[in-house]
Design a protein around this motif. Structure first.
Motif, mmCIF file in Angstrom:
data_model
loop_
_atom_site.group_PDB
_atom_site.id
_atom_site.type_symbol
_atom_site.label_atom_id
_atom_site.label_comp_id
_atom_site.label_asym_id
_atom_site.label_seq_id
_atom_site.Cartn_x
_atom_site.Cartn_y
_atom_site.Cartn_z
ATOM 1 N N UNK A 79 10.561 8.027 -4.479
ATOM 2 C CA UNK A 79 10.381 8.861 -3.291
ATOM 3 C C UNK A 79 8.904 9.098 -2.982
ATOM 4 N N UNK A 80 8.505 8.773 -1.763
ATOM 5 C CA UNK A 80 7.133 9.014 -1.335
ATOM 6 C C UNK A 80 6.122 7.994 -1.845
ATOM 7 N N UNK A 81 6.611 6.953 -2.503
ATOM 8 C CA UNK A 81 5.690 5.952 -3.048
ATOM 9 C C UNK A 81 5.927 4.581 -2.407
ATOM 10 N N UNK A 82 5.021 3.672 -2.695
ATOM 11 C CA UNK A 82 5.159 2.306 -2.180
ATOM 12 C C UNK A 82 6.199 1.536 -2.982
ATOM 13 N N UNK A 83 6.857 0.572 -2.364
ATOM 14 C CA UNK A 83 7.758 -0.305 -3.131
ATOM 15 C C UNK A 83 6.973 -1.051 -4.203
ATOM 16 N N UNK A 84 7.584 -1.187 -5.373
ATOM 17 C CA UNK A 84 6.956 -1.881 -6.487
ATOM 18 C C UNK A 84 7.765 -3.123 -6.818
ATOM 19 N N UNK A 85 7.065 -4.230 -6.952
ATOM 20 C CA UNK A 85 7.710 -5.521 -7.206
ATOM 21 C C UNK A 85 8.390 -5.545 -8.571
ATOM 22 N N UNK A 86 9.600 -6.089 -8.612
ATOM 23 C CA UNK A 86 10.309 -6.303 -9.880
ATOM 24 C C UNK A 86 10.348 -7.779 -10.235
ATOM 25 N N UNK A 87 10.893 -8.594 -9.336
ATOM 26 C CA UNK A 87 10.949 -10.028 -9.612
ATOM 27 C C UNK A 87 11.336 -10.823 -8.370
ATOM 28 N N UNK A 88 11.035 -12.127 -8.446
ATOM 29 C CA UNK A 88 11.424 -13.076 -7.402
ATOM 30 C C UNK A 88 12.364 -14.102 -8.018
ATOM 31 N N UNK A 101 0.837 -1.189 0.000
ATOM 32 C CA UNK A 101 0.000 0.000 0.000
ATOM 33 C C UNK A 101 0.872 1.238 0.000
ATOM 34 N N UNK A 102 0.214 2.403 -0.087
ATOM 35 C CA UNK A 102 0.933 3.688 -0.136
ATOM 36 C C UNK A 102 1.594 4.041 1.180
#
Lengths: 113, 110
Positions: free
Chosen positions: B38-47, A105-106
């Motif tokens: 910056x200021x955002x949620x982590x975003x998945x790249x790969x496992x 989430x954010x």
């Protein structure tokens, strides 16, 4: 597909006050995580739920932090009383199963003054 | 135990390549890579899973060396959109939550 929802986005409280954060995971995701991210650091796992049971809360400061996940869906994280060092972003994440791809989430940015 | 990432920060020109390393002192079952702006949620790249091979995602790929308990993330022909902080998260097995490194700050300049 709706993502992980968190509220509030920001919260400022005085030390020794209490605060609660809410998280609604992606529908169907059995695993829910709460992470604490202090500025400039990576997320630190506080607690992991599998449905409504706790899988891991080894890093949760249990004297002041508590979390619950009623009915295996939404979750609430509470801090009581807050300390200055609790200032951080609190991230909720969910995944289909433990160890799988997590969706974040954010976050809620907490400032304790 | 927290994995160690290197370098801590890197500045590149658009089109250059980068390698980010992640190493652990304990046996790994999986390595997850995320990017956070910056200021955002982590975003998945790969496992990457134990026993798995190198994975790729457009111009971003990664490898996992189980014996050395290390993983590397490769960014080729970097784009401005690649800027951010990259985190590796390590799993000890089963349904464990992730332990994240401190992150690598990547700045791509035009």
């Amino acid at each position: 597909e709706a993502g992980v929802a968190q509220s509030p986005r920001y919260k400022i409280i005085e030390k020794r006050q209490s605060v609660a954060f809410w998280c609604n995971p992606i529908s169907g995701h059995a695993t829910l995580y709460w992470y604490q991210q202090i500025l400039g650091q990576g997320p630190k796992l506080l607690i992991q739920f599998q449905n409504n049971g706790v899988v891991d809360d080894s890093q949760l400061p249990k004297d002041r932090f508590s979390a619950e996940r009623l009915k295996g869906v939404d979750s609430t994280l509470k801090i009581q009383p807050a300390k200055l060092e609790d200032s951080a972003v609190y991230l909720c994440a969910s995944s289909l199963g433990g160890g799988g791809r997590a969706f974040f989430g954010q976050g809620t940015r907490l400032t304790v003054v | 135990q927290q994995p160690v990432q290197s370098p801590q920060a890197v500045i590149l020109r658009e089109g250059e390549d980068a390698v980010i390393n992640c190493s652990s002192s304990k046996a790994l079952y999986s390595v997850h890579w995320y990017r956070q702006k910056h200021g955002e949620a982590p975003v998945f790249l790969m496992i990457l899973l134990k026993g798995g091979e190198q994975k790729g995602h457009e111009k971003i790929s990664a490898s996992f060396n189980e014996k050395k308990q290390q993983s590397s993330l490769y960014l080729t022909a970097s784009q401005l959109s690649y800027s951010g902080t990259y985190f590796c998260g390590t799993g000890g097995g089963g349904a464990d939550g992730l332990t994240f490194g401190k992150g690598t700050h990547l700045i791509i300049q035009p």
